[in-house]
Scaffold this motif. Structure first.
Motif, PDB file in Angstrom:
ATOM      1  N   ALA A 126       0.813  -1.210   0.000  1.00  0.00           N
ATOM      2  CA  ALA A 126       0.000   0.000   0.000  1.00  0.00           C
ATOM      3  C   ALA A 126       0.851   1.266   0.000  1.00  0.00           C
ATOM      4  N   GLN A 127       2.070   1.177   0.528  1.00  0.00           N
ATOM      5  CA  GLN A 127       2.958   2.338   0.522  1.00  0.00           C
ATOM      6  C   GLN A 127       3.397   2.711  -0.891  1.00  0.00           C
ATOM      7  N   ARG A 128       3.359   1.739  -1.804  1.00  0.00           N
ATOM      8  CA  ARG A 128       3.813   1.984  -3.180  1.00  0.00           C
ATOM      9  C   ARG A 128       2.666   2.060  -4.186  1.00  0.00           C
ATOM     10  N   ALA A 129       1.506   1.517  -3.811  1.00  0.00           N
ATOM     11  CA  ALA A 129       0.394   1.432  -4.759  1.00  0.00           C
ATOM     12  C   ALA A 129      -0.189   2.816  -5.052  1.00  0.00           C
ATOM     13  N   PRO A 130      -0.601   3.064  -6.289  1.00  0.00           N
ATOM     14  CA  PRO A 130      -1.200   4.363  -6.655  1.00  0.00           C
ATOM     15  C   PRO A 130      -2.662   4.435  -6.232  1.00  0.00           C
ATOM     16  N   LEU A 131      -2.904   4.392  -4.935  1.00  0.00           N
ATOM     17  CA  LEU A 131      -4.273   4.304  -4.423  1.00  0.00           C
ATOM     18  C   LEU A 131      -5.102   5.545  -4.717  1.00  0.00           C
ATOM     19  N   GLY A 132      -4.464   6.685  -4.927  1.00  0.00           N
ATOM     20  CA  GLY A 132      -5.201   7.919  -5.187  1.00  0.00           C
ATOM     21  C   GLY A 132      -5.351   8.255  -6.654  1.00  0.00           C
ATOM     22  N   ASP A 133      -5.038   7.337  -7.548  1.00  0.00           N
ATOM     23  CA  ASP A 133      -5.082   7.597  -8.990  1.00  0.00           C
ATOM     24  C   ASP A 133      -6.533   7.540  -9.488  1.00  0.00           C
ATOM     25  N   PRO A 134      -7.105   8.653  -9.933  1.00  0.00           N
ATOM     26  CA  PRO A 134      -8.504   8.649 -10.394  1.00  0.00           C
ATOM     27  C   PRO A 134      -8.728   7.774 -11.622  1.00  0.00           C
ATOM     28  N   ALA A 135      -7.752   7.741 -12.521  1.00  0.00           N
ATOM     29  CA  ALA A 135      -7.910   6.936 -13.737  1.00  0.00           C
ATOM     30  C   ALA A 135      -7.977   5.448 -13.403  1.00  0.00           C
ATOM     31  N   LEU A 136      -7.135   5.004 -12.475  1.00  0.00           N
ATOM     32  CA  LEU A 136      -7.175   3.601 -12.067  1.00  0.00           C
ATOM     33  C   LEU A 136      -8.487   3.274 -11.356  1.00  0.00           C
ATOM     34  N   ALA A 137      -8.947   4.184 -10.542  1.00  0.00           N
ATOM     35  CA  ALA A 137     -10.231   3.974  -9.873  1.00  0.00           C
ATOM     36  C   ALA A 137     -11.353   3.847 -10.887  1.00  0.00           C
ATOM     37  N   ARG A 138     -11.325   4.695 -11.902  1.00  0.00           N
ATOM     38  CA  ARG A 138     -12.357   4.647 -12.946  1.00  0.00           C
ATOM     39  C   ARG A 138     -12.307   3.317 -13.694  1.00  0.00           C
ATOM     40  N   ALA A 151      -7.721  -8.942 -10.947  1.00  0.00           N
ATOM     41  CA  ALA A 151      -7.200  -8.037 -11.981  1.00  0.00           C
ATOM     42  C   ALA A 151      -6.976  -6.634 -11.418  1.00  0.00           C
ATOM     43  N   THR A 152      -7.850  -6.220 -10.519  1.00  0.00           N
ATOM     44  CA  THR A 152      -7.698  -4.901  -9.885  1.00  0.00           C
ATOM     45  C   THR A 152      -6.417  -4.845  -9.062  1.00  0.00           C
ATOM     46  N   PHE A 153      -6.194  -5.859  -8.231  1.00  0.00           N
ATOM     47  CA  PHE A 153      -4.963  -5.885  -7.443  1.00  0.00           C
ATOM     48  C   PHE A 153      -3.737  -5.870  -8.361  1.00  0.00           C
ATOM     49  N   ALA A 154      -3.808  -6.577  -9.480  1.00  0.00           N
ATOM     50  CA  ALA A 154      -2.673  -6.592 -10.412  1.00  0.00           C
ATOM     51  C   ALA A 154      -2.424  -5.196 -10.975  1.00  0.00           C
ATOM     52  N   ARG A 155      -3.497  -4.470 -11.316  1.00  0.00           N
ATOM     53  CA  ARG A 155      -3.334  -3.108 -11.835  1.00  0.00           C
ATOM     54  C   ARG A 155      -2.689  -2.194 -10.801  1.00  0.00           C
ATOM     55  N   TYR A 156      -2.923  -2.476  -9.537  1.00  0.00           N
ATOM     56  CA  TYR A 156      -2.345  -1.670  -8.471  1.00  0.00           C
ATOM     57  C   TYR A 156      -1.017  -2.236  -7.969  1.00  0.00           C
ATOM     58  N   GLY A 157      -0.464  -3.195  -8.708  1.00  0.00           N
ATOM     59  CA  GLY A 157       0.882  -3.671  -8.389  1.00  0.00           C
ATOM     60  C   GLY A 157       0.953  -4.847  -7.445  1.00  0.00           C
ATOM     61  N   LEU A 158      -0.152  -5.596  -7.295  1.00  0.00           N
ATOM     62  CA  LEU A 158      -0.140  -6.774  -6.432  1.00  0.00           C
ATOM     63  C   LEU A 158      -0.710  -7.956  -7.217  1.00  0.00           C
ATOM     64  N   PRO A 159       0.116  -8.647  -8.015  1.00  0.00           N
ATOM     65  CA  PRO A 159      -0.363  -9.754  -8.849  1.00  0.00           C
ATOM     66  C   PRO A 159      -0.602 -11.025  -8.025  1.00  0.00           C
ATOM     67  N   LEU A 160      -1.831 -11.254  -7.626  1.00  0.00           N
ATOM     68  CA  LEU A 160      -2.141 -12.393  -6.767  1.00  0.00           C
ATOM     69  C   LEU A 160      -1.966 -13.720  -7.490  1.00  0.00           C
ATOM     70  N   ASP A 161      -2.105 -13.726  -8.814  1.00  0.00           N
ATOM     71  CA  ASP A 161      -1.872 -14.985  -9.532  1.00  0.00           C
ATOM     72  C   ASP A 161      -0.424 -15.438  -9.365  1.00  0.00           C
ATOM     73  N   THR A 162       0.508 -14.500  -9.277  1.00  0.00           N
ATOM     74  CA  THR A 162       1.901 -14.867  -8.997  1.00  0.00           C
ATOM     75  C   THR A 162       2.012 -15.495  -7.620  1.00  0.00           C
TER      76      THR A 162
END
Length: 310
Positions: free
Chosen positions: A166-178, A220-231
């Motif tokens: 969470a310290q690195r994830a772009p949690l405040g990115d409006p485009a990613l949220a959209r 897929a959402t977690f992967a977009r935010y830098g946390l690939p759970l499939d890995t």
């Protein structure tokens, strides 16, 4: 003067070199097996991770518990007394509320406006909140709650890893949220599971089938935010620590964000198959809380008729 190699020879050499580089990369990235990986207890744990990697929620629930317990939990689900295996998820008590919010008319616009007001480009505040929650969460699972020692050790590592992410994830990115809302909302609507009654009527198996697209989009959402759970699921390794009679201890090692989670779990053998002891304990607790038939309230009767006894 030495003859120059022909173009075809150069192409062959280049292809061979590329193949060697790819093989070397695969060898470098391939997770190393743990001791006892071929044992039945270790394979049983790995199978559950494979189901999650393959988005097979029904298979996960089927193999996580003995068939008789699975059947009893399905009956408890239909009566509204169980939501296992959803209760193994964090914030499980908010799942229906989240599905309802995502399924609402024009949820994409409504939730985006809410995001923009509260979180858009507030990266510093979001990261500080995530850091604080992470510290609190680690201390909580270490000292509070109804957890086994194995669960405390495991969950503390997971929370710390998620805090780092969470310290690195772009949690405040409006485009990613959209982009996230544009995919999650339709998946939630297709599930049709926006209230407890819908879950009761569908039953456990059908509910898990209908939740599968939501699960896929959540990964897929977690992967977009830098946390690939499939890995995480793909690279999960298991090994046998100890096996005594119908009990066993299995080591689990898997990547989560930038951390490597290393923990042990206990398994119990029932009818020749191995199951996570904590899952059995959770299922037993759910079933023990199901009211006996003679304690249920009488079924509603038509006007002018006496109530139907349970």
């Amino acid at each position: 003067m030495k003859p120059k190699p022909s173009a075809s020879v150069l192409r062959v050499l280049a292809a061979a070199g590329l193949s060697l580089l790819l093989l070397a990369a695969c060898r470098k990235q391939a997770p190393e097996e743990l001791a006892g990986a071929a044992s039945e207890p270790a394979a049983s744990v790995r199978q559950l991770a494979t189901h999650l990697q393959n988005n097979d929620l029904v298979g996960f629930a089927r193999d996580a518990l003995p068939p008789d317990v699975h059947a009893r939990l399905d009956s408890a689900w239909r009566a509204g007394h169980s939501r296992w295996p959803l209760t193994e998820l964090p914030l499980d008590d908010k799942l229906v509320q989240m599905l309802a919010a995502l399924s609402a008319k024009e949820a994409e616009k409504t939730l985006q406006r809410s995001f923009d007001r509260q979180f858009a480009r507030q990266d510093r505040d979001l990261k500080e909140a995530a850091r604080t929650l992470g510290l609190f969460g680690v201390q909580y699972v270490k000292n509070e709650g109804d957890y086994t020692q194995e669960e405390r050790d495991h969950y503390a590592q997971v929370i710390a890893a998620l805090g780092d992410w969470a310290q690195r994830a772009p949690l405040g990115d409006p485009a990613l949220a959209r982009a996230t809302l544009a995919r999650l909302a339709p998946a939630a609507r297709r599930s049709g599971l926006t209230n407890e009654q819908a879950l009761n009527e569908a039953g456990m198996v059908a509910s898990l089938q209908r939740l599968t697209p939501v699960f896929i989009e959540a990964k897929a959402t977690f992967a977009r935010y830098g946390l690939p759970l499939d890995t995480t699921f793909t690279d999960l390794r298991t090994g046998l620590v100890e096996e005594k009679g119908d009990t066993a201890t299995v080591r689990i090692h898997y990547p989560l964000g930038e951390r490597e989670i290393d923990t042990v779990v206990s398994l119990t053998r029932r009818d020749g198959r191995w199951y996570l002891t904590d899952y059995l304990r959770h299922a037993d607790a759910v079933l023990a809380a199901v009211p006996a038939p003679d304690t249920l309230p009488p079924a509603p009767a038509a006007d002018g008729e006496p109530p139907t006894p349970p």
